[in-house]
Design a protein around this motif. Structure first.
Motif, mmCIF file in Angstrom:
data_model
loop_
_atom_site.group_PDB
_atom_site.id
_atom_site.type_symbol
_atom_site.label_atom_id
_atom_site.label_comp_id
_atom_site.label_asym_id
_atom_site.label_seq_id
_atom_site.Cartn_x
_atom_site.Cartn_y
_atom_site.Cartn_z
ATOM 1 N N GLN B 87 93.005 -29.839 84.633
ATOM 2 C CA GLN B 87 92.778 -28.779 85.608
ATOM 3 C C GLN B 87 91.273 -28.588 85.847
ATOM 4 O O GLN B 87 90.817 -28.512 86.970
ATOM 5 N N GLU B 168 96.578 -29.708 88.890
ATOM 6 C CA GLU B 168 95.725 -29.084 89.913
ATOM 7 C C GLU B 168 94.567 -29.979 90.322
ATOM 8 O O GLU B 168 93.406 -29.566 90.331
ATOM 9 N N ALA B 171 92.571 -28.340 93.206
ATOM 10 C CA ALA B 171 92.017 -26.986 93.136
ATOM 11 C C ALA B 171 90.565 -27.000 93.576
ATOM 12 O O ALA B 171 89.778 -27.836 93.153
#
Lengths: 315, 242
Positions: B87, B168, B171
């Motif tokens: 992430q 992610e 992101a």
């Protein structure tokens, strides 16, 4: 292929050491030279764990002390010759290294470093309470006559440590250039990412700890015969830990040559200052140099050289 | 029907008194594109940490390619074919982009039998596919955010995975960059790699996934076709906090 210059360098170094042992008459040269070579091994060994893998070990003195006392024990118990003392010390050092390696399972960064200080204290306490090796008062050792062709024991010790330097540096260089080196760098950069990229992080850390520990203890072992005396306070002197770390950082941790340069520079300066001024001043100089390098040249002598090289190349 | 590639059954994970995952079960077929959604703190990353071996699950079992993963460390799972991105990108900062991939290639693909040059070539091929070839010699610490995300996917690919978990990966990226990463994931899937995508960007999940699961507070609240999950009342409540 790229090993050829290194092999030539190692051969030249060994030849020079042996030749000096037969040509130079002044014994003090070897007395001082022994210490400098010993620190090259210690700094190189420190860097395998501290530099490549990023685990800062404050326990060099534990390994040196354990090495010295392993030598004392096998000498007192069985009259073991020097090379057996060093082999035994290497074995015990490797075992202690594995133990320290297990600490990395749960401790990282500063917590690992503090734990290694604790290891030193534990080892020193154990030795202080072991009567067979002299306890707190220390132990006198009567060294045997030197092995032929050497006519003086100090010269023999000098050559033996020179051989150990070559072994240590060759190992450090091999690790750096092999896949193991890349794996250790991955551990240093990001242990979780390394693990998720298939790197067996624990295995590599244990390997680095064991090799580093074996070399440190092997380098410590001849100090028993060098001084013909051993006591816990000097055998486990914190100075070993600080020096090995400072030499690696000042030389540069990214390359095997860094600790070698750092050790030569610092240990020579220290030997020089001990003779010319006092043995207290050399500790001060060590501290000042470490601060200067950490602030001014965080990548050590190697970093400075690299920058100078790039600037020169641009011109 | 053939056995699922990944089968998670009854997995729980507690941190002290906090239950991060409770009785999670899911099955993913080989070649599937699977979306995992849920509000922040719902346990998505904890679940993939348990699957990839970064964390140990407290209860339940995880099977991959017909074998139980319990007791295997993360690197052993990577070697069996589970690769992931993070992430927050976790590059090997002292290494070039190419070296980042070589770590995975050398350590995850045991006995790949490639010479150094062949390994370089394979890593370069992956970088080419992902659009990072011109950055191969750059230090990973100097990459931009989108390049770091791509490098993470490339590094995961270098482990020659059967299952790729993308946590992610989009992101903080802008529209065109999202499309780039999405294209990459489609391409990888077309080559036969099963993909689990964790994402907050709904259009991306909707476009990509064949099946979506939504977590909330450590439980599965809904699973099914993307549109059906989107329309589910519980999912909307979880996100909007109604």
């Amino acid at each position: 292929m790229r090993s050829v210059p290194f092999l030539i360098g190692a051969a030249v170094f060994l030849t020079a050491a042996v030749t000096a042992a037969f040509v130079v008459r002044n014994e003090y040269v070897f007395f001082a030279g022994f210490v400098i070579l010993q620190f090259i091994v210690l700094a190189t060994a420190w860097n395998i764990l501290g530099g490549y893998a990023g685990y800062v070990n404050f326990g060099t003195s534990a390994f040196v002390g354990v090495g010295i006392y392993t030598a004392v024990a096998v000498f007192k118990y069985a009259g073991a010759p020097l090379y057996l003392q060093m082999l035994a010390a290497a074995a015990v050092g490797a075992a202690l290294g594995l133990g320290v390696g297990l600490l990395t399972l749960r401790l990282r960064g500063i917590f690992f470093s503090i734990a290694t200080v604790a290891v030193t204290i534990i080892a020193e306490t154990l030795i202080t309470n072991w009567k067979f090796v002299g306890g707190a008062t220390g132990v006198q050792l009567l060294r045997p006559p030197p092995t032929a062709p050497f006519e003086s024991y100090i010269k023999m010790l000098f050559v033996v440590v020179a051989v150990l330097v070559v072994i240590a540096v060759a190992l450090a260089r091999y690790i750096q250039l092999s896949g193991v080196g890349r794996g250790l760098r991955a551990v240093r950069d990001d242990e979780v990412a390394a693990e998720c990229s298939g790197v067996p992080t624990l295995k590599l850390k244990l390997l680095a700890c064991a090799i580093s520990g074996a070399l440190m203890s092997a380098a410590g072992a001849p100090a028993a015969m060098y001084l013909q005396f051993a006591d816990p306070v000097s055998a486990f002197n914190l100075n070993y830990s600080v020096s090995a770390l400072a030499m690696s950082l000042i030389g540069g941790t990214a390359h095997w040559i860094g600790p070698v340069l750092g050790a030569i520079l610092l240990a020579t300066t220290q030997q020089f200052l001990t003779v010319t001024i006092s043995s207290e001043v050399n500790v001060l100089v060590l501290g000042v140099m470490l601060v200067l390098f950490v602030v001014g040249a965080p990548d050590g002598i190697i970093g400075l050289a690299k920058r100078a090289w790039q600037r020169w190349g641009r011109r | 029907m053939s056995d699922p590639l990944l089968s998670v059954s009854g997995v729980s994970k507690r941190f002290g008194g906090f239950t991060a995952l409770q009785d999670i079960s899911l099955e993913i077929r080989a070649g599937e594109r699977f979306g995992l959604i849920g509000p922040n703190g719902s346990g998505k990353t904890t679940l993939i940490n348990c699957i990839s071996g970064v964390l140990r699950n407290d209860g339940g079992s995880i099977r991959f390619a017909g074998r139980e993963l319990g007791g295997l460390s993360a690197h052993q799972r990577t070697r069996r074919g589970i690769a992931r991105s993070f992430q927050v990108p976790r590059p090997f900062r002292s290494m070039t982009v190419l070296e980042n991939l070589l770590v995975a290639l050398d350590y995850a693909v045991i006995g790949h039998g490639l010479s150094a040059r062949e390994a370089d070539a394979e890593a370069m091929a992956i970088l080419g596919k992902i659009g990072l070839a011109e950055k191969a010699e750059a230090l990973s610490a100097q990459l931009s955010q989108v390049e770091l995300r791509k490098m993470e996917l490339a590094r995961a690919m270098a482990a020659r995975p059967k299952l790729l978990i993308s946590d992610e990966a989009m992101a903080g990226l802008a529209g065109a960059e999202i499309d780039e990463v999405l294209d990459t994931l489609f391409k990888l899937n077309a080559e036969g790699i099963t993909v689990i995508m964790i994402e907050h960007i709904m259009q991306a999940v909707m476009r990509f996934s064949q099946r979506v699961m939504c977590l909330d507070a450590g439980r599965v609240i809904c699973e099914g076709a993307p549109q059906a999950v989107m329309d589910d009342k519980r999912v909307q409540e979880a996100y909007l906090g109604a």
